[in-house]
Design a protein around this motif. Structure first.
Motif, PDB file in Angstrom:
ATOM      1  N   GLU A  50       0.841  -1.191   0.000  1.00 37.05           N
ATOM      2  CA  GLU A  50       0.000   0.000   0.000  1.00 37.05           C
ATOM      3  C   GLU A  50       0.879   1.244   0.000  1.00 37.05           C
ATOM      4  O   GLU A  50       1.775   1.395   0.838  1.00 37.05           O
ATOM      5  CB  GLU A  50      -0.921   0.014   1.221  1.00 37.05           C
ATOM      6  N   ASN A 117      -7.931  -3.000  -5.115  1.00 37.90           N
ATOM      7  CA  ASN A 117      -9.180  -2.499  -4.540  1.00 37.90           C
ATOM      8  C   ASN A 117     -10.100  -1.854  -5.568  1.00 37.90           C
ATOM      9  O   ASN A 117     -11.129  -1.299  -5.206  1.00 37.90           O
ATOM     10  CB  ASN A 117      -8.892  -1.519  -3.397  1.00 37.90           C
ATOM     11  N   GLN A 124     -13.029 -10.382  -6.466  1.00 27.57           N
ATOM     12  CA  GLN A 124     -12.336 -10.614  -5.202  1.00 27.57           C
ATOM     13  C   GLN A 124     -12.580 -12.039  -4.699  1.00 27.57           C
ATOM     14  O   GLN A 124     -11.673 -12.692  -4.159  1.00 27.57           O
ATOM     15  CB  GLN A 124     -12.799  -9.609  -4.146  1.00 27.57           C
ATOM     16  N   GLN A 155      -2.355  -1.426  -3.702  1.00 36.21           N
ATOM     17  CA  GLN A 155      -3.526  -0.575  -3.610  1.00 36.21           C
ATOM     18  C   GLN A 155      -3.103   0.833  -3.235  1.00 36.21           C
ATOM     19  O   GLN A 155      -2.076   1.048  -2.588  1.00 36.21           O
ATOM     20  CB  GLN A 155      -4.552  -1.125  -2.628  1.00 36.21           C
ATOM     21  N   TYR A 164     -13.140  -0.397  -4.125  1.00 38.49           N
ATOM     22  CA  TYR A 164     -13.902  -1.254  -3.228  1.00 38.49           C
ATOM     23  C   TYR A 164     -13.007  -1.643  -2.061  1.00 38.49           C
ATOM     24  O   TYR A 164     -11.883  -2.097  -2.271  1.00 38.49           O
ATOM     25  CB  TYR A 164     -14.376  -2.518  -3.946  1.00 38.49           C
ATOM     26  N   ARG A 165     -13.510  -1.478  -0.857  1.00 41.03           N
ATOM     27  CA  ARG A 165     -12.736  -1.860   0.320  1.00 41.03           C
ATOM     28  C   ARG A 165     -12.580  -3.376   0.356  1.00 41.03           C
ATOM     29  O   ARG A 165     -13.552  -4.111   0.172  1.00 41.03           O
ATOM     30  CB  ARG A 165     -13.435  -1.371   1.588  1.00 41.03           C
ATOM     31  N   LEU A 166     -11.359  -3.835   0.590  1.00 43.68           N
ATOM     32  CA  LEU A 166     -11.126  -5.271   0.644  1.00 43.68           C
ATOM     33  C   LEU A 166     -11.859  -5.877   1.844  1.00 43.68           C
ATOM     34  O   LEU A 166     -11.775  -5.351   2.950  1.00 43.68           O
ATOM     35  CB  LEU A 166      -9.633  -5.578   0.766  1.00 43.68           C
ATOM     36  N   ARG A 171      -8.388  -9.694   3.370  1.00 43.20           N
ATOM     37  CA  ARG A 171      -7.208  -9.102   3.996  1.00 43.20           C
ATOM     38  C   ARG A 171      -6.482 -10.134   4.852  1.00 43.20           C
ATOM     39  O   ARG A 171      -5.254 -10.136   4.937  1.00 43.20           O
ATOM     40  CB  ARG A 171      -7.600  -7.890   4.848  1.00 43.20           C
TER      41      ARG A 171
END
Length: 366
Positions: A50, A117, A124, A155, A164-166, A171
């Motif tokens: 990240e 993301n 996913q 990301q 889109y939030r994982l 995670r």
């Protein structure tokens, strides 16, 4: 550990050092990121990178692929991506009047999932099966992925539109989450000098067979029961922080980390020890990898998120609160190899009463 095993560890460490140096020919600075990527490769764990755009996340993954050899795929994740675009699909062959399976780009030794993301939930979910089970299901049939197999995902933390939030479950499948910072001024000057004209290209140092061999060497590194007990106490402290003098974390942590974090710290600690040229894992190895293994697995409370709590800061508090077992090493006359005074050649000498937990699930903690 026998002399032959010590020689094997030393040889593996030297090979890994050459591989790291080859990556650093291209990637300026970011030494922690490069080391953690190699750790993930040794520990068979996927990695989430990240950082803001332009800090060499994609370049580092491509360079690692060049050094490791084998096959490499880059998946650019977009909102309109479909699961079949990465896993593969069935194709109708009119000449044979049959359906053939066309395997997707996920079938590679190293897979770069760029801007992960940006992909929707269906993609996913397909990627999660590949990461967790090392296989892909197409039309009801399972297809094994190559060995070794590693997903390195990137990301961008500053984008908020079209992302889109994982999910927490996904995670949790990443062994390590690495924050990639800006380079220093001197490093950026070196980047200008090295990369502006005719940038260097890394050469292959390893093969997939070499990687599998190095993974087995890492698996064989010694872990003292006190070190195993220490890392389990770290995970327990995220679930019951009041037992370790951290009652204020009760309102910040909604859910602590799962046992997968304990397994992850054990594997990452072994990988780090091998990179450092040791045949045994120290408590400091576990403390060093704890933040990268646990921070993305913590589920923070609504109030903590609203207050902008940093999961890494919480993990640092946990590491500071859980005492490390007191161990020491004794050098041989040549100063080259550690021995234990008690008869097992594992590099440890007890200096105080240590926990007696082992891998069979004995109770640990205060």
């Amino acid at each position: 550990m026998s002399a032959a095993q010590e020689h094997e560890v030393a040889e593996a460490s030297a090979t890994l050092e050459r591989a790291l140096m080859e990556v650093k020919k291209v990637v300026v600075g970011q030494d922690v990121m490069v080391e953690r990527m190699m750790m993930g490769l040794l520990a068979r764990g996927h990695i989430l990178l990240e950082g803001v755009p332009g800090v060499a996340k994609t370049l580092a993954v491509r360079t690692l692929a060049d050094v490791v050899g084998g096959t490499f795929s880059r998946l650019q994740f977009t909102p309109d991506l479909m699961p079949g675009d990465i896993t593969g699909t069935r194709v109708w062959r009119a000449s044979n009047e049959t359906f053939d399976v066309e395997l997707g780009p996920i079938f590679a030794n190293l897979v770069l999932a760029d801007e992960i993301n940006r992909a929707p939930a269906k993609v996913q979910s397909a990627l999660l099966e590949a990461m967790a089970e090392k296989q892909v299901s197409i039309a009801g049939r399972s297809h094994p992925l190559p060995d070794p197999f590693l997903v390195l995902a990137t990301q961008n933390p500053v984008e908020s539109e079209g992302v889109y939030r994982l999910p927490e479950a996904q995670r949790d499948r990443f062994l390590l989450k690495i924050d990639v910072p800006y380079p220093t001024g001197q490093e950026e000057f070196t980047i200008l000098h090295r990369m502006s004209v005719n940038p260097p290209r890394a050469e292959a140092v390893l093969t997939p067979a070499d990687v599998i061999r190095l993974q087995k060497v890492a698996d064989g590194l010694f872990v003292h029961h006190s070190v195993a007990s220490y890392l389990v106490n770290l995970t327990i402290a995220t679930r019951s922080p009041e037992r370790y003098g951290l009652p204020h974390l009760l309102g910040q942590i909604e859910l602590g980390v799962s046992p997968r974090a304990s397994l992850g710290m054990l594997a990452a600690g072994r990988a780090l020890a091998l990179l450092r040229g040791r045949s045994y894992v120290l408590p400091s190895d576990i403390a060093e990898v704890a933040s990268d293994v646990m921070s993305h697995r913590l589920l923070l409370s609504f109030d903590a998120v609203a207050d902008g709590a940093d999961p890494r800061a919480i993990v640092r508090e946990v590491v500071a609160a859980v005492p490390q077992p007191s161990v020491a090493t004794r050098e041989d006359p040549d100063g080259q190899k550690a021995h234990q005074q008690g008869g097992h050649d594992n590099g440890y000498q007890h200096t105080q009463q240590l926990p007696t937990a082992d891998y069979r699930g004995d109770h640990v903690g205060p």
